[in-house]
Design an enzyme around this catalytic site. Structure first.
Site, PDB file in Angstrom:
ATOM      1  N   LYS A 116       0.801  -1.233   0.000  1.00  0.00           N
ATOM      2  CA  LYS A 116       0.000   0.000   0.000  1.00  0.00           C
ATOM      3  C   LYS A 116       0.832   1.281   0.000  1.00  0.00           C
ATOM      4  O   LYS A 116       0.429   2.268  -0.612  1.00  0.00           O
ATOM      5  CB  LYS A 116      -0.950  -0.002   1.184  1.00  0.00           C
ATOM      6  CG  LYS A 116      -2.013  -1.075   1.043  1.00  0.00           C
ATOM      7  CD  LYS A 116      -2.988  -0.991   2.181  1.00  0.00           C
ATOM      8  CE  LYS A 116      -4.152  -1.919   1.934  1.00  0.00           C
ATOM      9  NZ  LYS A 116      -5.275  -1.628   2.808  1.00  0.00           N
ATOM     10  N   GLY A 164      -8.285  -6.929   2.880  1.00  0.00           N
ATOM     11  CA  GLY A 164      -9.527  -7.498   3.385  1.00  0.00           C
ATOM     12  C   GLY A 164     -10.005  -6.802   4.654  1.00  0.00           C
ATOM     13  O   GLY A 164     -10.689  -7.390   5.479  1.00  0.00           O
ATOM     14  N   GLU A 200      -3.175   7.985   7.729  1.00  0.00           N
ATOM     15  CA  GLU A 200      -3.978   8.810   6.813  1.00  0.00           C
ATOM     16  C   GLU A 200      -5.033   9.553   7.593  1.00  0.00           C
ATOM     17  O   GLU A 200      -5.488   9.083   8.642  1.00  0.00           O
ATOM     18  CB  GLU A 200      -4.745   7.902   5.827  1.00  0.00           C
ATOM     19  CG  GLU A 200      -3.971   7.512   4.633  1.00  0.00           C
ATOM     20  CD  GLU A 200      -4.747   6.581   3.714  1.00  0.00           C
ATOM     21  OE1 GLU A 200      -5.903   6.215   4.013  1.00  0.00           O
ATOM     22  OE2 GLU A 200      -4.173   6.228   2.684  1.00  0.00           O
ATOM     23  N   LYS A 201      -5.494  10.639   7.035  1.00  0.00           N
ATOM     24  CA  LYS A 201      -6.672  11.329   7.567  1.00  0.00           C
ATOM     25  C   LYS A 201      -7.842  10.357   7.429  1.00  0.00           C
ATOM     26  O   LYS A 201      -7.970   9.672   6.416  1.00  0.00           O
ATOM     27  CB  LYS A 201      -6.928  12.586   6.734  1.00  0.00           C
ATOM     28  CG  LYS A 201      -8.201  13.280   7.058  1.00  0.00           C
ATOM     29  CD  LYS A 201      -7.907  14.653   7.663  1.00  0.00           C
ATOM     30  CE  LYS A 201      -9.129  15.246   8.294  1.00  0.00           C
ATOM     31  NZ  LYS A 201      -9.020  15.376   9.756  1.00  0.00           N
ATOM     32  N   HIS A 208     -17.648   5.128  -1.674  1.00  0.00           N
ATOM     33  CA  HIS A 208     -16.606   4.338  -2.348  1.00  0.00           C
ATOM     34  C   HIS A 208     -16.866   4.446  -3.851  1.00  0.00           C
ATOM     35  O   HIS A 208     -17.875   3.960  -4.356  1.00  0.00           O
ATOM     36  CB  HIS A 208     -16.679   2.873  -1.901  1.00  0.00           C
ATOM     37  CG  HIS A 208     -15.738   1.973  -2.653  1.00  0.00           C
ATOM     38  ND1 HIS A 208     -14.636   1.386  -2.077  1.00  0.00           N
ATOM     39  CD2 HIS A 208     -15.721   1.570  -3.951  1.00  0.00           C
ATOM     40  CE1 HIS A 208     -13.984   0.671  -2.979  1.00  0.00           C
ATOM     41  NE2 HIS A 208     -14.632   0.765  -4.130  1.00  0.00           N
ATOM     42  N   HIS A 235     -16.649  -3.966   5.080  1.00  0.00           N
ATOM     43  CA  HIS A 235     -15.780  -3.647   3.936  1.00  0.00           C
ATOM     44  C   HIS A 235     -16.013  -4.560   2.741  1.00  0.00           C
ATOM     45  O   HIS A 235     -15.227  -4.565   1.805  1.00  0.00           O
ATOM     46  CB  HIS A 235     -14.302  -3.660   4.327  1.00  0.00           C
ATOM     47  CG  HIS A 235     -13.982  -2.695   5.439  1.00  0.00           C
ATOM     48  ND1 HIS A 235     -14.318  -1.379   5.380  1.00  0.00           N
ATOM     49  CD2 HIS A 235     -13.370  -2.885   6.625  1.00  0.00           C
ATOM     50  CE1 HIS A 235     -13.929  -0.783   6.505  1.00  0.00           C
ATOM     51  NE2 HIS A 235     -13.358  -1.672   7.270  1.00  0.00           N
ATOM     52  N   ARG A 291      -6.783  -6.536 -11.371  1.00  0.00           N
ATOM     53  CA  ARG A 291      -7.521  -7.714 -11.869  1.00  0.00           C
ATOM     54  C   ARG A 291      -8.921  -7.292 -12.271  1.00  0.00           C
ATOM     55  O   ARG A 291      -9.313  -6.147 -12.072  1.00  0.00           O
ATOM     56  CB  ARG A 291      -7.614  -8.755 -10.753  1.00  0.00           C
ATOM     57  CG  ARG A 291      -8.256  -8.149  -9.516  1.00  0.00           C
ATOM     58  CD  ARG A 291      -8.616  -9.166  -8.475  1.00  0.00           C
ATOM     59  NE  ARG A 291      -8.851  -8.552  -7.176  1.00  0.00           N
ATOM     60  CZ  ARG A 291      -9.958  -7.936  -6.806  1.00  0.00           C
ATOM     61  NH1 ARG A 291     -10.978  -7.835  -7.636  1.00  0.00           N
ATOM     62  NH2 ARG A 291     -10.076  -7.395  -5.611  1.00  0.00           N
ATOM     63  N   VAL A 294     -15.267  -8.309  -9.162  1.00  0.00           N
ATOM     64  CA  VAL A 294     -16.561  -9.009  -9.092  1.00  0.00           C
ATOM     65  C   VAL A 294     -17.638  -8.175  -9.802  1.00  0.00           C
ATOM     66  O   VAL A 294     -18.475  -8.698 -10.542  1.00  0.00           O
ATOM     67  CB  VAL A 294     -16.963  -9.240  -7.614  1.00  0.00           C
ATOM     68  CG1 VAL A 294     -18.353  -9.852  -7.512  1.00  0.00           C
ATOM     69  CG2 VAL A 294     -15.934 -10.094  -6.890  1.00  0.00           C
TER      70      VAL A 294
HETATM   71  P1  ADP Z   1      -8.279  -3.327   2.201  1.00  0.00           P
HETATM   72  O1  ADP Z   1      -7.134  -3.564   1.275  1.00  0.00           O
HETATM   73  O2  ADP Z   1      -8.104  -3.992   3.545  1.00  0.00           O
HETATM   74  O3  ADP Z   1      -9.616  -3.554   1.574  1.00  0.00           O
HETATM   75  P2  ADP Z   1      -8.548  -0.423   1.775  1.00  0.00           P
HETATM   76  O4  ADP Z   1      -7.394   0.498   1.866  1.00  0.00           O
HETATM   77  O5  ADP Z   1      -9.100  -0.722   0.430  1.00  0.00           O
HETATM   78  O6  ADP Z   1      -8.180  -1.763   2.582  1.00  0.00           O
HETATM   79  O7  ADP Z   1      -9.703   0.153   2.680  1.00  0.00           O
HETATM   80  C1  ADP Z   1     -10.869  -0.628   2.942  1.00  0.00           C
HETATM   81  C2  ADP Z   1     -11.974   0.243   3.499  1.00  0.00           C
HETATM   82  O8  ADP Z   1     -11.562   0.892   4.711  1.00  0.00           O
HETATM   83  C3  ADP Z   1     -12.412   1.377   2.595  1.00  0.00           C
HETATM   84  O9  ADP Z   1     -13.352   0.951   1.610  1.00  0.00           O
HETATM   85  C4  ADP Z   1     -13.032   2.324   3.616  1.00  0.00           C
HETATM   86  O10 ADP Z   1     -14.308   1.840   3.992  1.00  0.00           O
HETATM   87  C5  ADP Z   1     -12.119   2.200   4.811  1.00  0.00           C
HETATM   88  N1  ADP Z   1     -11.032   3.204   4.757  1.00  0.00           N
HETATM   89  C6  ADP Z   1      -9.770   3.042   4.267  1.00  0.00           C
HETATM   90  N2  ADP Z   1      -9.056   4.191   4.347  1.00  0.00           N
HETATM   91  C7  ADP Z   1      -9.864   5.119   4.899  1.00  0.00           C
HETATM   92  C8  ADP Z   1      -9.724   6.513   5.249  1.00  0.00           C
HETATM   93  N3  ADP Z   1      -8.585   7.191   5.057  1.00  0.00           N
HETATM   94  N4  ADP Z   1     -10.804   7.135   5.800  1.00  0.00           N
HETATM   95  C9  ADP Z   1     -11.966   6.466   6.000  1.00  0.00           C
HETATM   96  N5  ADP Z   1     -12.160   5.169   5.708  1.00  0.00           N
HETATM   97  C10 ADP Z   1     -11.137   4.492   5.158  1.00  0.00           C
END
Ligand code: ADP
Length: 450
Positions: A116, A164, A200-201, A208, A235, A291, A294
């Protein structure tokens, strides 16, 4: 073009790839575990090979078994579907070392986007807007606290190797930083063998929004608009639509171009999705999936293209069959994920399907590997079908979804269909007025579960 491809997956997505291959005159090879001998993807493919026992680690994740299946059948390329080996850079390397073609991006692209911090850093350099936060990893609690003050609470601490939804912790205030920081680090270490974290903030009411991109591997790339996948439980997406009800044509064109330009610059090949949180008119990159997703059918619905066909074309060294100016949006599409799960707690509910009837009619697509008498094995995920509807506009798509859900019959196991009947009664769903927390709140209030 290939003569024969192998599909390293199961269920509806394996069937999806068989269908695209057949329309292209390409023979398909299904692989399956002993638990899936009677599966529909095995029946529909031209050939099949049993690659191991039920456990995925010994079958669908077994690289030697999959490579051996290619060698005995003479398949020239492998489509990974989603999940399983689809984002495993090591697998892609092995495929290439055996002079086979991976239908997807390069091992290098998968590696960059799988970490990431590296993904965020790369996207930032490519001009993609990111969530404000630390520049790279945060090594100590003192640094984390200093950054918390600088960025402003609430903040989210994320494991760079996380996925995840694991390895993420929110600190609402400075008091919560120590616990959040140490827990995110420990989860990263325990689940992914890497305790590096970044900050992150934390956005409080985002949607989404994800952008579908497609590259030819030679520096040309297009975008196919966005999907709004804000209705999520833990999520996990459950309801997806395109176009996003909150996105204007100007916003789409701007963010779409930013994403297409970014992937063109790294010579990205095939389908990819750049995921954003969207709040107050701003996009914030969170991750890229290298990829097919879904929820790709909603994009196919509004653009009238076959993304799997395009994946196969570019993997074979051909050009994409469209350019940006050929891609215009027609109407609205919605997908709901039908899982074999029992409400209110969404407990997996494998078992025998005593009766199955798929809905049909204008604008209805059912991607499922179910059939009458099929036994859903307990070893894999609980997605048993995706119902996708297309209408001239959002109200028509919603009405069609309601009608199609009413026609669907899945007897013998519990499914998430009642959830969608209930959601279609909700004003916020009908108007598109939801964010990523909406469904969790609704479930708590209406089902008492989560
Ligand atoms: P993963 O790879 O575990 O799916 P992601 O980075 O895609 O992680 O984040 C998954 C979910 O977590 C996002 O869809 C959102 O709901 C929440 N999330 C991630 N980053 C933030 C953020 N900076 N602020 C608020 N929610 C977040």
């Amino acid at each position: 073009m290939f003569n024969k491809i192998l599909i390293a997956n199961r269920g509806e997505i394996a069937l999806r790839v068989v269908r695209a291959a057949r329309e292209m005159g390409i023979a398909s090879v299904a692989v399956h575990s002993t638990a899936d001998s009677d599966a529909m993807h095995v029946r529909m493919a031209d050939e099949s090979v049993c690659i191991g026992p039920p456990s995925s680690t010994q079958s669908y994740l077994s690289v030697p078994a999959i490579i051996a299946a290619c060698e005995v059948t003479g398949a020239e390329a492998i489509h990974p579907g989603y999940g399983f080996l689809s984002e495993n850079a090591g697998f892609v390397q092995v495929v290439e070392d055996h002079d086979l073609t991976f239908i997807g991006p390069t091992a290098e692209h998968i590696r960059i986007m799988g970490d990431k911090i590296t993904a965020k850093d790369t996207m930032k350099k490519l001009g993609v807007p990111c969530v404000p936060g630390s520049d790279g990893g945060v090594a100590s609690l003192e640094e984390a606290k200093r950054l918390g003050e600088e960025i402003g609470y609430p903040v989210i601490i994320k494991a760079t190797a996380g996925g995840g939804g694991r390895g993420m912790k929110v600190a609402q205030t400075a008091d919560q930083m120590e616990k959040a920081f140490l827990t995110a680090r420990a989860e990263g270490k325990a689940n992914f063998g890497n305790d590096e974290v970044y900050i992150e903030k934390y956005l409080t009411t985002p949607r989404h929004i994800e952008i579908q991109v497609f590259g030819d591997g030679k520096g040309r790339a297009v975008h196919l608009g966005e999907r709004d996948c804000s209705l999520q439980r833990r999520h996990q997406k459950v309801f997806e639509e395109a176009p996003g009800p909150s996105i204007s044509p100007e916003e789409r064109a701007a963010i779409g171009k930013t994403c297409a330009d970014a992937v063109a610059r790294i010579n990205y090949i095939g389908a990819g999705t750049i995921e954003f949180l969207y709040e107050n008119g701003e996009f914030y990159f969170i991750e890229m999936n290298t990829r097919l997703q879904v929820e790709h059918p909603v994009t196919e619905g509004i653009f009238g293209v076959d993304l799997v066909r395009e994946q196969i074309r570019v993997a074979a060294g051909m050009e994409m069959s469209f350019q940006q100016e050929d891609l215009t949006i027609n109407g609205h599409a919605i997908e709901v994920r039908i899982n074999a799960e029992k409400l209110p707690n969404f407990a997996p509910c494998p078992g025998r399907i005593t009766q199955y009837h798929a809905p049909g009619g204008l604008g209805v697509r059912m991607d499922s590997a179910l059939y009458d008498g099929y036994s859903i094995p307990p070893y894999y995920d609980s997605l048993i079908g995706k119902l996708i509807v297309h209408g001239r506009d959002r109200p028509e798509a919603l009405a069609r979804l309601n009608r199609a859900l009413g026609e669907l019959i899945v007897d013998g196991v519990d499914t998430t269909v009642p959830l969608f009947h209930a959601l279609l009664q909700e004003e916020d769903v009908l108007t598109g007025g939801y964010n990523i927390h909406w469904l969790e709140h609704w479930l708590e209030t209406n089902l008492g579960g989560s």
